[in-house]
Design a protein around this motif. Structure first.
Motif: not given
Length: 734
Positions: A315-326
């Motif tokens: 869940w932490n990785v998936l949250e970062k994906v949405s932030r890093q690839l905004d």
């Protein structure tokens, strides 16, 4: 390096040959030298030319140079490190503008601390570029070795201590530290097994704090297979810098295995924290640990828990994906579909790699360094690569599905430390209440069967109620699955199972000889019990009992038993029935035995006699090779009474002439006063019975001398696996 090993005279030849562009360059040189040897530095004096007004003379020294000068009647005397040390370096300016070493005194009158040099104020907040220039630093240390014959290798080449912020402290409000430590003392008075530890910086300010209650320590003994280390509140800049160790019990309920307040997220902090937690938990490392994606955490785990498997929280990785690839917002929906298919629908590593490459090319992610690092670390988080291990429900696609989220309802971004400490007892009471209710249900309720499945009947008395309900869903869901054999090779069969409810196909591999089964949905790896797809394959193969290797003891009614479950799961069922029956009878005995003093004596005597006889029988069975481990505990040693956070420990009771249990009165010891500075101020804090233990010998070899671990009020029972040779008394730093 010890001060007594520093000998010899300075080498004038090399001193004359050395030149610096400025006095600041000379001082930086002296600081690098001091850092390698183990002392702090200070600018002692400097002098300008009367004619040109330029600096022509400067002197640098050890921070312990000179003597403390302070009035004897000072009201609040400030601590001073000066003890008359003569170590110094005197530089002068040549007519051509270059600086040279005029004199150098290397002898110190105190101990040198190369492994702790990063604590000195002069070695903090240095230029990060210098810290990263390992080759340049090694060259400087080598040069100093040739010039003054002092440098001896102490592992600095292999372990570059380049973190520049070791002196930070917790950002606490006025009085928070006092309240925090008062809570610790109170909790330990209520239960001696309560564990806490504080880490102080050079100014005796609180830098890191860790604590865990007796229930958390006990839970870890039974459920140390998987632990989640949650830094969400710290990383998200909550007002309280809280990090948590979280596990799950046999009822799939979260357990709190430790709390900490940390000043930063450096490698030093995480090594100290993991080492402290390791000691609190009886020096037993977890099999698996789940964490945030962090280089510092990863390095600390590798150092402190070298045998532990490390994964990132999905869940932490998936949250970062949405932030890093905004920046992919215009293609967000398309990217999300492709990305989810890659990580959730790739049954083989080759399929994952192929889909990832297509994803990178389609969305032009070749130049995105973070996304590339995610692929590099794919074996630490991607479901495709997680095999032959169970993560006990702690691995989830969203935080709301993870047990980590249980504490979110007690804390928000503006929660203060005082508010959290008030909530802490509420949190623990709620956790105890939930577990007590589940234990009660297990004793008094019989699960309802919903199908004629032999698998359901087999595990109805084996699994705890909560896990059995989850497993029942899989049993019922198997009726909506269709199986097709894809290929067969000897005892190995590969099947494609179509699930009509989701219109998805899953690949199941089954080896009848080895009783090995693996499904591409990874239910066993993620949840700890077999899925409907595997159940369909077992039925097709004529197997009507779940292989015992896929029945985790942590999910059974025997989860807290000191004896492992046997190949015959019926033993678990009969043991559970016997346990439930004895518990009901014990409640009746307790009610009758408490009516009068005489009935109490009769009941207590009967319990003691029965416990001794049962222990003898079990030990005899073990000696005769019947598979029951020998028990070394004395009869009665497990007869503890748990009520809330208070627990009566063996040895804390004594019987009077009437055999009435009487608690020993505690005689308060004289408190030891420890100076703890908050917000650069020093406040007197009384810590009753404080003991300080330096545990360098318990650290991994690569960390010895790197992290000075300081323990306060650590109960002696926490070190039952530690020989006395490992424990050395240490004082607080002065």
């Amino acid at each position: 390096m010890d001060g007594s090993t520093v000998s010899g005279s300075s080498n004038a030849e090399h001193q004359d040959a050395m030149e610096f562009d400025s006095n600041e360059a000379a001082y930086e040189y002296y600081k690098e030298y001091a850092k390698s040897v183990g002392f702090g530095t200070a600018k002692l004096s400097s002098r300008r030319s009367r004619a040109s007004k330029e600096f022509i003379d400067a002197k640098f020294s050890c921070i312990r140079y000179g003597n403390k000068q302070q009035s004897d009647d000072a009201i609040n005397p400030r601590p001073s490190p000066k003890i008359g040390c003569k170590a110094s370096m005197h530089v002068k300016r040549k007519p051509n503008g270059k600086w040279y070493i005029h004199s150098f005194v290397k002898e110190h009158n105190h101990e040198l601390l190369p492994s702790q040099s990063h604590f000195f104020r002069s070695h903090r907040n240095s230029d990060p570029l210098k810290n990263d220039a390992k080759v340049r630093r090694k060259s400087i240390l080598s040069t100093m070795s040739k010039q003054y014959g002092m440098y001896q290798s102490s592992g600095l080449e292999n372990y570059i201590r380049n973190q520049s912020d070791r002196g930070r402290c917790l950002a606490l409000e006025e009085g928070d530290a006092q309240i925090l430590l008062e809570l610790f003392v109170t909790m330990q008075e209520e239960n001696p097994d309560f564990f806490y530890s504080v880490d102080l910086n050079e100014e005796h300010q609180l830098r890191n704090v860790f604590w865990v209650d007796a229930k958390g320590i006990e839970d870890y003994k039974n459920f140390n297979d998987v632990v989640s280390f949650d830094t969400m509140y710290f990383v998200s800049k909550y007002k309280i810098p809280l990090v948590l160790f979280i596990g799950v019990n046999q009822h799939c309920q979260p357990t709190l295995l430790g709390c900490a307040l940390i000043a930063d997220e450096t490698l030093f902090t995480f090594v100290w924290l993991f080492q402290t937690w390791f000691i609190a938990m009886g020096s037993r490392a977890p099999n698996v640990i789940l964490t945030d994606q962090s280089n510092s955490i990863e390095a600390a785990i590798a150092a402190v828990f070298p045998g532990t498997r490390h994964f990132y929280n999905l869940w932490n990785v998936l949250e970062k994906v949405s932030r890093q690839l905004d920046y992919l917002n215009p293609w967000h929906d398309t990217f999300t579909v492709k990305f989810n298919k890659c990580i959730h629908r790739s049954w083989t590593e080759e399929e994952f790699d192929r889909r990832w490459a297509k994803l990178v090319n389609k969305f032009n992610l070749n130049e995105d360094a973070w996304f590339q690092s995610l692929y590099h670390d794919r074996k630490l988080w991607a479901p495709t690569f997680i095999r032959n291990i169970s993560l006990a429900g702690l691995y989830a696609s969203s935080r709301s599905e993870s047990p980590n989220s249980f504490i979110d309802k007690y804390i928000h971004s503006e929660t203060s430390l005082r508010e959290f400490l008030e909530q802490y007892k509420v949190i623990m009471e709620d956790l105890y209440e939930e577990q007590a209710k589940s234990n009660f249900d297990a004793w008094h309720d019989t699960p309802e069967l919903k199908s004629p499945s032999p698998f359901e009947k087999q595990l109805s008395f084996v699994y705890t109620h909560e896990i059995f309900k989850k497993f029942q869903v899989e049993i019922l869901g198997a009726s909506a699955c269709h199986l097709k054999v894809d290929k067969q090779d000897g005892d190995s069969i590969t099947c494609i199972v179509k699930e009509y409810e989701t219109s998805q196909d899953y690949m199941v591999e089954w080896n009848g000889a080895q009783l090995d089964i693996c499904c591409s949905c990874r239910s066993f790896e993620f949840k700890g019990y077999l899925c409907r797809h595997a159940i369909v394959v077992l039925q097709m193969s004529g197997v009507f009992n779940i292989p015992v290797k896929y029945v985790l003891q942590r999910w059974t009614n025997a989860a807290t038993s000191r004896y492992p479950i046997s190949e015959n799961l019926e033993n678990v069922q009969t043991k559970t029935r016997r346990l439930n029956d004895l518990c009901r009878r014990a409640i009746i005995l307790g009610e009758e035995g408490s009516i009068s003093q005489e009935s109490y004596k009769i009941a207590l005597g009967a319990i003691k006699d029965a416990l001794a006889q049962c222990s003898n029988v079990n030990n005899s069975a073990a000696n005769e090779g019947q598979g029951v481990p020998a028990v070394s505990k004395e009869p009665g040693s497990n007869l503890n009474v748990n009520k809330g956070i208070k627990r009566t420990e063996p040895g804390t009771e004594k019987s009077n002439s009437n055999d009435t249990a009487v608690m020993n009165e505690k005689v308060p010891a004289q408190p030891e006063v420890v100076n703890i500075g908050i917000d650069a101020g020093f406040h007197q804090m009384e810590l009753p019975n404080t003991r300080h233990l330096q545990l360098h010998n318990m650290m991994p070899p690569q960390l010895q001398g790197v992290v000075p671990t300081m323990f306060h009020n650590v109960a002696s029972t926490q070190f039952h696996n530690v020989t006395s040779a490992h424990l050395q008394n240490s004082r607080l730093p002065h």
